[in-house]
Structures are given as C-alpha cells and as structure tokens.
Scaffold this motif. Sequence first.
Motif, PDB file in Angstrom:
ATOM      1  N   ALA A  68      40.515  48.797  38.758  1.00 41.95           N
ATOM      2  CA  ALA A  68      39.343  48.079  38.481  1.00 41.95           C
ATOM      3  C   ALA A  68      39.899  46.698  39.510  1.00 41.95           C
ATOM      4  N   ILE A  69      40.750  46.165  38.710  1.00 41.09           N
ATOM      5  CA  ILE A  69      41.559  45.086  39.152  1.00 41.09           C
ATOM      6  C   ILE A  69      42.162  44.953  39.878  1.00 41.09           C
ATOM      7  N   ASN A  70      42.882  46.038  40.682  1.00 37.55           N
ATOM      8  CA  ASN A  70      42.684  45.667  42.009  1.00 37.55           C
ATOM      9  C   ASN A  70      41.879  45.977  43.630  1.00 37.55           C
ATOM     10  N   LEU A  71      40.503  46.316  43.075  1.00 35.05           N
ATOM     11  CA  LEU A  71      39.539  46.927  43.773  1.00 35.05           C
ATOM     12  C   LEU A  71      38.897  45.164  44.132  1.00 35.05           C
ATOM     13  N   ALA A  72      38.975  44.325  43.200  1.00 31.49           N
ATOM     14  CA  ALA A  72      38.280  42.953  43.202  1.00 31.49           C
ATOM     15  C   ALA A  72      39.422  42.346  43.205  1.00 31.49           C
ATOM     16  N   ARG A  73      40.442  42.355  43.883  1.00 39.80           N
ATOM     17  CA  ARG A  73      41.747  41.866  44.449  1.00 39.80           C
ATOM     18  C   ARG A  73      41.461  41.801  46.221  1.00 39.80           C
ATOM     19  N   CYS A  74      41.578  43.268  46.302  1.00 40.46           N
ATOM     20  CA  CYS A  74      41.276  43.729  47.061  1.00 40.46           C
ATOM     21  C   CYS A  74      39.987  42.804  48.006  1.00 40.46           C
ATOM     22  N   ALA A  75      38.715  43.116  47.389  1.00 45.89           N
ATOM     23  CA  ALA A  75      37.540  42.671  47.659  1.00 45.89           C
ATOM     24  C   ALA A  75      37.520  40.768  48.280  1.00 45.89           C
ATOM     25  N   ASN A  76      38.393  40.378  46.708  1.00 43.85           N
ATOM     26  CA  ASN A  76      38.223  39.440  46.962  1.00 43.85           C
ATOM     27  C   ASN A  76      38.588  38.657  48.645  1.00 43.85           C
ATOM     28  N   GLN A  77      39.702  39.314  49.119  1.00 44.68           N
ATOM     29  CA  GLN A  77      40.521  39.216  50.514  1.00 44.68           C
ATOM     30  C   GLN A  77      39.963  39.952  51.034  1.00 44.68           C
ATOM     31  N   LEU A  78      39.023  40.979  50.939  1.00 51.68           N
ATOM     32  CA  LEU A  78      38.331  41.252  52.153  1.00 51.68           C
ATOM     33  C   LEU A  78      37.049  40.349  52.501  1.00 51.68           C
ATOM     34  N   THR A  79      36.287  39.977  51.718  1.00 52.54           N
ATOM     35  CA  THR A  79      35.525  39.039  51.909  1.00 52.54           C
ATOM     36  C   THR A  79      36.207  37.507  51.920  1.00 52.54           C
ATOM     37  N   GLY A  80      36.941  36.787  52.122  1.00 52.02           N
ATOM     38  CA  GLY A  80      37.617  35.762  51.793  1.00 52.02           C
ATOM     39  C   GLY A  80      37.293  34.488  50.598  1.00 52.02           C
ATOM     40  N   TYR A  81      36.357  35.445  49.315  1.00 54.74           N
ATOM     41  CA  TYR A  81      35.681  34.370  48.311  1.00 54.74           C
ATOM     42  C   TYR A  81      36.224  35.120  47.113  1.00 54.74           C
ATOM     43  N   ALA A  82      37.017  34.042  46.634  1.00 57.22           N
ATOM     44  CA  ALA A  82      37.768  35.075  45.617  1.00 57.22           C
ATOM     45  C   ALA A  82      36.232  34.835  44.495  1.00 57.22           C
ATOM     46  N   VAL A  83      35.224  35.829  43.995  1.00 58.03           N
ATOM     47  CA  VAL A  83      33.936  35.829  42.476  1.00 58.03           C
ATOM     48  C   VAL A  83      34.009  37.603  42.463  1.00 58.03           C
ATOM     49  N   PHE A  84      35.454  37.729  42.982  1.00 61.86           N
ATOM     50  CA  PHE A  84      35.025  39.683  42.119  1.00 61.86           C
ATOM     51  C   PHE A  84      36.317  39.437  41.300  1.00 61.86           C
ATOM     52  N   ASP A  85      35.701  40.441  40.130  1.00 63.08           N
ATOM     53  CA  ASP A  85      36.699  40.784  39.249  1.00 63.08           C
ATOM     54  C   ASP A  85      36.663  41.961  38.809  1.00 63.08           C
ATOM     55  N   ALA A  86      36.853  42.535  37.657  1.00 60.58           N
ATOM     56  CA  ALA A  86      37.247  43.944  37.569  1.00 60.58           C
ATOM     57  C   ALA A  86      35.768  44.514  36.633  1.00 60.58           C
ATOM     58  N   SER A  87      35.315  43.690  36.066  1.00 68.73           N
ATOM     59  CA  SER A  87      33.678  44.455  35.869  1.00 68.73           C
ATOM     60  C   SER A  87      33.111  44.522  36.621  1.00 68.73           C
ATOM     61  N   ASP A  88      33.243  44.009  37.882  1.00 69.21           N
ATOM     62  CA  ASP A  88      32.287  43.755  39.234  1.00 69.21           C
ATOM     63  C   ASP A  88      32.358  45.900  39.571  1.00 69.21           C
ATOM     64  N   PHE A  89      33.355  46.220  39.206  1.00 72.35           N
ATOM     65  CA  PHE A  89      33.339  48.203  39.380  1.00 72.35           C
ATOM     66  C   PHE A  89      33.872  48.806  38.155  1.00 72.35           C
ATOM     67  N   ASN A  90      33.892  48.361  36.818  1.00 77.62           N
ATOM     68  CA  ASN A  90      33.862  48.960  35.803  1.00 77.62           C
ATOM     69  C   ASN A  90      33.197  48.079  35.006  1.00 77.62           C
ATOM     70  N   ASP A  91      31.488  47.900  34.554  1.00 76.61           N
ATOM     71  CA  ASP A  91      30.870  47.006  34.228  1.00 76.61           C
ATOM     72  C   ASP A  91      31.407  47.285  32.063  1.00 76.61           C
ATOM     73  N   GLU A  92      32.971  47.932  32.074  1.00 78.34           N
ATOM     74  CA  GLU A  92      32.804  48.358  30.892  1.00 78.34           C
ATOM     75  C   GLU A  92      34.102  47.142  30.612  1.00 78.34           C
ATOM     76  N   LEU A  93      34.910  46.601  32.052  1.00 70.05           N
ATOM     77  CA  LEU A  93      35.815  45.522  31.651  1.00 70.05           C
ATOM     78  C   LEU A  93      35.142  44.137  31.929  1.00 70.05           C
ATOM     79  N   HIS A  94      33.862  43.994  31.142  1.00 72.89           N
ATOM     80  CA  HIS A  94      33.353  42.100  31.069  1.00 72.89           C
ATOM     81  C   HIS A  94      34.108  41.462  30.441  1.00 72.89           C
ATOM     82  N   ASN A  95      35.423  42.091  29.554  1.00 76.15           N
ATOM     83  CA  ASN A  95      35.922  40.877  28.638  1.00 76.15           C
ATOM     84  C   ASN A  95      36.939  39.911  29.847  1.00 76.15           C
ATOM     85  N   LEU A  96      36.866  41.170  31.178  1.00 74.31           N
ATOM     86  CA  LEU A  96      38.117  40.278  32.344  1.00 74.31           C
ATOM     87  C   LEU A  96      37.217  39.561  33.070  1.00 74.31           C
TER      88      LEU A  96
END
Length: 140
Positions: free
Chosen positions: A43-71
Amino acid sequence: MITVKRLLLRGVTHKALAQASQTSIPYISKILAGKHRPGRDKAINLARCANQLTGYAVFDASDFNDELHNLDNVCSDVMIRVYSLLWKDTKIISAGELLEEHSYNISLMVALNHLVYDGVSQSWGGYNLDLHQDDEPVRW
C-alpha cells in the motif's frame, strides 16, 4: 479513497500503476475496485507510485488499504492556523476539518502536506497556512 483522488487516478492507467509498483494488472484492478486490501508495504509502494504518476503528493497507504488509516500523509488532528487575506481574520482548525470543509481540494492537500512535513508556511488561495503552536491561544 476519496472521490477527488479517484478522479486523479483515472488519468493513470492500471498498466502504468502496475508497472511502476511492480504489481500485476489484475491485482491492481482488484485493489482499486476495493475487492482486495494490499499489505502495508504494498500500500505504501502504491501510494508512492500514484504520487509520482499523477504529479501530486496526496496519496497515502490508507487510499489503498483503509485499515492503514494511521499512515495518512497529513495527520487529521494537526492544528492549522488559517489567516484569511481578504477578511484579515485568523481561524484555528484541524487539518482534517479544513480538508473536509473544502471538499478535499487537491491544492489544499498539497499545501497541507508541505506545511506538515516541511514546517514552512504555505499560501493557498486567499489564505496563509501555518502550524498552530500548542502554547498559542486558540482564536476564532
């Protein structure tokens, strides 16, 4: 994942996200459809890649796994001092409340990320954003 982030990801193909994150396309499809929750590292890797591909640093691990809301990128309980340039008024509000109040505006998310992680005042629209210090009185 909130709607505005989903819209950002629409500009990124499943193939591009799969290649960037070294994940299979069917697995990406299941994650984005909410049918599978990836582990923390994926989930962390997906967030990093989504940030790079979209050009916005707004994605985080919880966007891909809602159980990781503390990240979350921006801690929703961080207090922000918002100064209105038009009204010359200051408001103290949590980052989460501010995001909710402005319908999770992407440029606001970016400004808050920079503010929280860099500690440097940010301008957003007609507002100046600063971190609220615990020893300052809360004013509305």
